[in-house]
Design an enzyme around this catalytic site. Sequence first.
Site, short mmCIF file in Angstrom:
data_model
loop_
_atom_site.label_atom_id
_atom_site.label_comp_id
_atom_site.label_asym_id
_atom_site.label_seq_id
_atom_site.Cartn_x
_atom_site.Cartn_y
_atom_site.Cartn_z
CB CYS A 45 6.20 45.42 -14.57
SG CYS A 45 5.68 43.70 -14.46
CE1 TYR A 46 5.46 41.66 -9.97
CE2 TYR A 46 5.72 40.11 -11.78
CZ TYR A 46 4.95 40.64 -10.76
OH TYR A 46 3.68 40.16 -10.53
#
Length: 309
Positions: A117-118
């Site tokens: 995600c990041y």
Amino acid sequence: MSIPRIFIDGDQGTTGLQIHARLQARHDLELVTLAPDRRKDERLRAQALNDCDIAILCLPDEAARQALSLLRNPDVRIIDASSAHRTHPGWAYGFPEMSADQPRLIAQASRVTNPGCYPTGAIALLHPLVGAGLMPADYPLDIHAMSGYSGGGRAAVQAHEAEPAARPPAFQVYGLGLAHKHVPEIQRYAGLSLPPVFVPAYGSYRQGIVLTIALHQRLLPPAADAQALHACLARHYAGAAHVRVLPLAESSALERLDPQRLNGTNDMELAVFANPSRGQVLLTAVFDNLGKGAAGAAVQNLALMLGRR
């Protein structure tokens, strides 16, 4: 033509539940599931894995590796939503907007690794700029990001949604050893020669990410001002269905960023902010950690692997 059979291994986890919800009403594919009392039966899991067309692994890293060891059918294709194979050779990186050729690579791959995600936000901002020579590959980068607590998985969701007295703090910075597992992924796909400093955090809301990267103009090439950085990002994502670069006039009018603004979508918004008098630039990304940061990305990759857009 037969309907593709899709098996979600780990469909009761945070990402698995989201993917299942996005696919369950589809009539153009068959969604294979195991009853709750059979999900840990290795024989039945192996059968489901080997009988499907595409398996989506929504498992912890070691369990994802173990699932691959159960495969005997060479025709089964894999989307791995864990971080087990994100920097492994032979796996296509499942960020379609990363390059013009990436959708084709994903569509043809037998093994696709979903981005973290990041890293999705960090790579979206950095990859075009480093590739265009507007940012040195050895720039001393600090990346800060805050996610909703669902980014910590089912255990974090349960902890944050418990009785108020038992809930974790409203804001937590973690990864203080500066060795977060996402760092090699960011370094590789952003094209960096040095690992960035990455500081993640959880807020007391369920989902959504704001990621920021602060830059000093004096450390960039002379022509790499905010306008040039913005123009590079705008060119790279022109026509992209799920990545939007805010016009400079729109971003300059903003006073704050809401990490939850794109929740429930597979979209991501990138922006460039600047203070020329101080020689400072801020790159930002906003997206849903369960959308473009996880389940939405997996469904997007699945569509490409099935020959659909």
